[in-house]
Design a protein around this motif. Sequence first.
Motif, PDB file in Angstrom:
ATOM      1  N   VAL A  41       0.856  -1.183   0.000  1.00 40.04           N
ATOM      2  CA  VAL A  41       0.000   0.000   0.000  1.00 40.04           C
ATOM      3  C   VAL A  41       0.888   1.228   0.000  1.00 40.04           C
ATOM      4  O   VAL A  41       1.725   1.405   0.874  1.00 40.04           O
ATOM      5  CB  VAL A  41      -0.925   0.026   1.230  1.00 40.04           C
ATOM      6  CG1 VAL A  41      -1.766   1.283   1.207  1.00 40.04           C
ATOM      7  CG2 VAL A  41      -1.797  -1.204   1.247  1.00 40.04           C
ATOM      8  N   ILE A  42       0.733   2.024  -1.036  1.00 41.49           N
ATOM      9  CA  ILE A  42       1.517   3.248  -1.123  1.00 41.49           C
ATOM     10  C   ILE A  42       0.639   4.408  -0.712  1.00 41.49           C
ATOM     11  O   ILE A  42      -0.405   4.647  -1.326  1.00 41.49           O
ATOM     12  CB  ILE A  42       2.041   3.459  -2.561  1.00 41.49           C
ATOM     13  CG1 ILE A  42       3.165   2.477  -2.825  1.00 41.49           C
ATOM     14  CG2 ILE A  42       2.469   4.884  -2.775  1.00 41.49           C
ATOM     15  CD1 ILE A  42       4.353   3.069  -3.499  1.00 41.49           C
ATOM     16  N   PRO A  43       1.013   5.126   0.331  1.00 40.05           N
ATOM     17  CA  PRO A  43       0.262   6.334   0.659  1.00 40.05           C
ATOM     18  C   PRO A  43       0.650   7.443  -0.313  1.00 40.05           C
ATOM     19  O   PRO A  43       1.836   7.694  -0.518  1.00 40.05           O
ATOM     20  CB  PRO A  43       0.711   6.649   2.082  1.00 40.05           C
ATOM     21  CG  PRO A  43       2.017   5.985   2.248  1.00 40.05           C
ATOM     22  CD  PRO A  43       2.121   4.875   1.264  1.00 40.05           C
ATOM     23  N   PHE A  44      -0.314   8.057  -0.900  1.00 45.56           N
ATOM     24  CA  PHE A  44      -0.053   9.051  -1.939  1.00 45.56           C
ATOM     25  C   PHE A  44      -0.729  10.348  -1.499  1.00 45.56           C
ATOM     26  O   PHE A  44      -1.935  10.477  -1.593  1.00 45.56           O
ATOM     27  CB  PHE A  44      -0.641   8.529  -3.254  1.00 45.56           C
ATOM     28  CG  PHE A  44       0.000   9.088  -4.473  1.00 45.56           C
ATOM     29  CD1 PHE A  44       1.289   8.729  -4.824  1.00 45.56           C
ATOM     30  CD2 PHE A  44      -0.685   9.966  -5.286  1.00 45.56           C
ATOM     31  CE1 PHE A  44       1.877   9.243  -5.958  1.00 45.56           C
ATOM     32  CE2 PHE A  44      -0.091  10.476  -6.422  1.00 45.56           C
ATOM     33  CZ  PHE A  44       1.192  10.119  -6.759  1.00 45.56           C
ATOM     34  N   GLY A  45       0.048  11.260  -0.991  1.00 46.99           N
ATOM     35  CA  GLY A  45      -0.519  12.506  -0.508  1.00 46.99           C
ATOM     36  C   GLY A  45      -0.950  12.406   0.928  1.00 46.99           C
ATOM     37  O   GLY A  45      -0.777  11.364   1.528  1.00 46.99           O
ATOM     38  N   HIS A  55       2.762  15.308  -1.100  1.00 48.53           N
ATOM     39  CA  HIS A  55       3.531  14.456  -1.986  1.00 48.53           C
ATOM     40  C   HIS A  55       4.144  15.325  -3.071  1.00 48.53           C
ATOM     41  O   HIS A  55       3.473  16.203  -3.589  1.00 48.53           O
ATOM     42  CB  HIS A  55       2.615  13.383  -2.590  1.00 48.53           C
ATOM     43  CG  HIS A  55       3.359  12.265  -3.234  1.00 48.53           C
ATOM     44  ND1 HIS A  55       3.980  12.420  -4.439  1.00 48.53           N
ATOM     45  CD2 HIS A  55       3.605  11.002  -2.841  1.00 48.53           C
ATOM     46  CE1 HIS A  55       4.566  11.272  -4.758  1.00 48.53           C
ATOM     47  NE2 HIS A  55       4.358  10.406  -3.807  1.00 48.53           N
ATOM     48  N   PRO A  56       5.418  15.071  -3.393  1.00 43.93           N
ATOM     49  CA  PRO A  56       6.080  15.985  -4.323  1.00 43.93           C
ATOM     50  C   PRO A  56       5.374  16.171  -5.667  1.00 43.93           C
ATOM     51  O   PRO A  56       5.420  17.265  -6.214  1.00 43.93           O
ATOM     52  CB  PRO A  56       7.451  15.363  -4.520  1.00 43.93           C
ATOM     53  CG  PRO A  56       7.562  14.238  -3.602  1.00 43.93           C
ATOM     54  CD  PRO A  56       6.311  14.068  -2.854  1.00 43.93           C
ATOM     55  N   VAL A  57       4.755  15.144  -6.213  1.00 49.61           N
ATOM     56  CA  VAL A  57       4.131  15.370  -7.514  1.00 49.61           C
ATOM     57  C   VAL A  57       2.688  15.813  -7.398  1.00 49.61           C
ATOM     58  O   VAL A  57       2.048  16.092  -8.400  1.00 49.61           O
ATOM     59  CB  VAL A  57       4.174  14.153  -8.451  1.00 49.61           C
ATOM     60  CG1 VAL A  57       5.543  13.960  -9.009  1.00 49.61           C
ATOM     61  CG2 VAL A  57       3.659  12.921  -7.813  1.00 49.61           C
ATOM     62  N   PRO A 113      -9.647   7.118  -1.993  1.00 51.31           N
ATOM     63  CA  PRO A 113      -9.367   8.545  -1.847  1.00 51.31           C
ATOM     64  C   PRO A 113      -9.768   9.069  -0.479  1.00 51.31           C
ATOM     65  O   PRO A 113     -10.564   8.474   0.242  1.00 51.31           O
ATOM     66  CB  PRO A 113     -10.254   9.169  -2.915  1.00 51.31           C
ATOM     67  CG  PRO A 113     -11.442   8.270  -2.940  1.00 51.31           C
ATOM     68  CD  PRO A 113     -10.987   6.898  -2.563  1.00 51.31           C
ATOM     69  N   LYS A 114      -9.190  10.191  -0.142  1.00 46.85           N
ATOM     70  CA  LYS A 114      -9.614  10.912   1.048  1.00 46.85           C
ATOM     71  C   LYS A 114      -9.353  12.384   0.787  1.00 46.85           C
ATOM     72  O   LYS A 114      -8.222  12.752   0.446  1.00 46.85           O
ATOM     73  CB  LYS A 114      -8.801  10.408   2.252  1.00 46.85           C
ATOM     74  CG  LYS A 114      -8.800  11.315   3.469  1.00 46.85           C
ATOM     75  CD  LYS A 114      -9.773  10.809   4.509  1.00 46.85           C
ATOM     76  CE  LYS A 114      -9.768  11.681   5.764  1.00 46.85           C
ATOM     77  NZ  LYS A 114     -10.416  12.970   5.594  1.00 46.85           N
ATOM     78  N   LEU A 117       1.706   2.160 -11.448  1.00 44.66           N
ATOM     79  CA  LEU A 117       2.106   3.151 -10.449  1.00 44.66           C
ATOM     80  C   LEU A 117       2.699   4.384 -11.118  1.00 44.66           C
ATOM     81  O   LEU A 117       2.421   5.512 -10.723  1.00 44.66           O
ATOM     82  CB  LEU A 117       3.110   2.536  -9.470  1.00 44.66           C
ATOM     83  CG  LEU A 117       3.692   3.513  -8.451  1.00 44.66           C
ATOM     84  CD1 LEU A 117       2.619   4.055  -7.545  1.00 44.66           C
ATOM     85  CD2 LEU A 117       4.775   2.852  -7.632  1.00 44.66           C
ATOM     86  N   PRO A 120       0.738   9.711 -11.140  1.00 42.08           N
ATOM     87  CA  PRO A 120       0.838  11.170 -11.182  1.00 42.08           C
ATOM     88  C   PRO A 120       0.212  11.751 -12.441  1.00 42.08           C
ATOM     89  O   PRO A 120      -0.466  12.770 -12.395  1.00 42.08           O
ATOM     90  CB  PRO A 120       2.340  11.442 -11.164  1.00 42.08           C
ATOM     91  CG  PRO A 120       2.981  10.204 -10.741  1.00 42.08           C
ATOM     92  CD  PRO A 120       2.066   9.082 -11.045  1.00 42.08           C
TER      93      PRO A 120
END
Lengths: 127, 286, 135, 359
Positions: free
Chosen positions: D6-10, D13-15, D36-37, D340, D344
């Motif tokens: 599981v990758i947390p994204f944001g 996050h840089p991108v 999403p959240k 993945l 972005p």
Amino acid sequence: MSVFGMSRTIMRNLFSGPATRLYPTREKEPHRAARSRGRIEIDIEACIFCSACAKRCPTDAIIVSKTDKEWNIDRLRCCTCNACVEVCPKKCLAMGNRYTPPTVTKDKDIFRQPPRPPKEPETIPGA
Amino acid sequence: MSPLDTALLAIVVVVAAPIAGGLLAGIDRKLSARMQSRWGPPLLQPFYDVRKLFRKETIVVRRSQNFYVYFFFVFMVFTAALFFTGGDILLTIFALTLASIFLVLAAYKASSPYSFIGAERELILMMAYEPMVLLAAVGMYLVTRSFIVVDIARSPQLLALRLPGLFIGFVVVLVVKMRKSPFDLAASHHAHQEIVRGITTEFSGRTLALIEIAHWYETTVVLGMAALFFAALPWLAAVAAGCVFFLILLVDNVFARVKWQVALATAWITAAALGVGNILVVFFLR
Amino acid sequence: MNPREHQTIEEIPAAALLERVQKMRSEGWRLVHAACTRLVADQEVNYCFDRDGQSLDSPDSATLRGMHTLRVRLPMIDPELPSISSFYWPAFLYENEMHDLFGITVKGMAVDFHGHLYTTMVPTPYVTKEPDHGD
Amino acid sequence: MGTRTVIPFGPQHPVLPEPIHLDLVLEDEKVVEAIPKIGYVHRGFEKLVEKMDFNELVYVADRICGICAFIHSMAYCQGVEAVMSVEVPPRAEFLRTIWSELARLSSHLLWLGLMADAFGFESLFMQSFRIREKIVDMLEEMTGGRIILGVCRVGGVRRDVPNDALADIVRRVKDLGVEMHRLADVFLQDDSVKHRLVGVGVLIRDQAAELGCVGPMLRASGVSRDTRTLGYAAYGSVDFAPIVEKDGDSYARCAVRIRELFQSVDLVAQAASKIPGGEVGVKVSGYPEGEYHSRCEQPRGEVIHYVKGDGTRYLQRYRVRTPTFANIPALLRMLQGCELADVPVLVLTIDPCISCTER
């Protein structure tokens, strides 16, 4: 196959010098467009402390004290919307085209009207 | 060269290589900035960065991850010393690979999804460029009949003339090794990607500084290997290394980051077509 | 100088909502948005629909565009609505918003955030806090 | 089947330029699920109607978003004007059109830059921003603000621009067209860029409509819907057609936005050539009573400003449905099954503006 499409732009950039400036050591010249909404300037001598600006201010950045003859503005609250300038009856407020310099403290800019010198009785020369 | 001379030279290399690598990194940043019409940082910025990293607190997920980074660093220093003192090029390549493996292990150990995926991608990249590096060594052997760097360097033949395919292939490897676009998928310089900074995401402070310095060693070694193709004419070798460096910066600025499938395919196709083809030509036309 | 868009509002009872929305869908309307408004004693929910080039009042005039609103009135206390996300899937976002900001229980949302779409300090701030005009 | 990560994204996050959080469930490099959240920057703008009267609320509308600021304030003003039946002078309508189009140019160039950053093309990113800077400078010269223009008000605009200054702006925007063409060539021709965009996140026509997409997202899937065709402001007096692409992938969305750049340049020129003289604002008296859904075309798509007044200084309800809000369902659908490395690109492809979505 189309690659290296960007190289022309890149080589041009490389030889034409940077488009950015070393702000804040070097500022844009001419500094700002004449119309830029930089910050509110006041000609405190002309102010009548009517508080019209403070009432119109949407962010309540301006506080006017009639008794102390004091006009102060919180530069960090001010959203430079120009509403106070538009409403000022004496036209003593103006929108300057320079930004407030960067700051690390939340000070207010306080302007105080110097007490007017009492009117000297007219002296008749030679009397 | 006497063993004492070799030891002295090794010390000089250990000191000088990171300085050269750091300067190259500075030039890299300045030139890249100018290509993007920015001012860019001062030339010595990489050194300032590392100095600052050394002063920072080292925060780790697991203490053991740093252990691997020390090995990465030590092997990278060893690689540089070995190469520039004129040791065995095969041993150099293996030491380089081993060092990279330690970095991958460190990233796996950090147990962060970003560095985990970064490590996986780094392994894929290693798979991609390793054949080409070995082929380059084999090509040099075929021409000079030696795997020893000193002998290769003293060979009167201009290797690049005999091994043009290998040289071009090696430049592709350089792009990967220097973590440049389009092959910066495991860890990019700017941390602007889906896995943040990939393999080095979870390192901080002194450990990150070590990784940075090790990377400087790496840059000098791989550029040195590229220069080896022109070793017969030392001035040309220097010019060639400079040109290659500039070319890599240019490539970095005119490519989007590719996905791993394409990275692997590009590297292998280059290795197969240019590398193997070149070796076959050299082998049969000798 | 330019004609304003034609907009119509149709007030319907909450019980008729699903049936009406289904009809809108079969007629080819798209859901533009859905939102609540706090009134004095109760609240209303607006579902806005749009059909390119047509309005409910003048379906033959292709140049006039319009928006049609279905309006449901709900009590301030314990309001409840059925979800329309079975007809318009993306409606779940609006419905979660209604739940989080207006405290409306929407039944059968396609994706239910269980009150975690907006985390506000005051729960359901748009109904629990009376409008306070300050100055 | 690989192990699941599981990758947390944001939200940081840089991108990701915007605070949205995604939990990406990965199998190797394939995203099998995206949860999403949002809600990190809910600022309760709509609640502010209780504190600020309908005239002051323009400043708030202006600040809903940092990249599509002007059109928000314009949509709000149009809403109040419709409720109060105010007729805006034509010159003000034309000025609003010109500024909207310049804002669109600035926003699309920003998007192109961020997109380039998302697929790791740094110099392209810088180049886009370099061009955008000149647009922002023009806006500053005309209105005094670079991003938040602060020139719209109920009943017109607050600043007039002399005709010769407008002609100068048109000339400079057209000159920029040359630089934008060079930029567009890289985005649309370069193979490494195409490799990252073509076939990524495909939404066919029906899917895009079903998911409620708006703006370039929708038009890239072949649906010709552009709120500007309603003819608000001066759009009824200028000549244009919605820009439509067929493929529905990230490349098509990029192409729509790039073609809209040139359309905007053209619209600025058209509006400046047709602008009538006269006043730029009328005095507004009274308080709004009634309701109206004001619709405008943001760079990101259709925005709805719902205004309801009950005859007092304060509006009863002010509601903004931003284009990103309508595009989020499509994003969730596209993320399922992508790689993945595409995440972005896909997040950027809807041109997210989460801050204005949450208001």
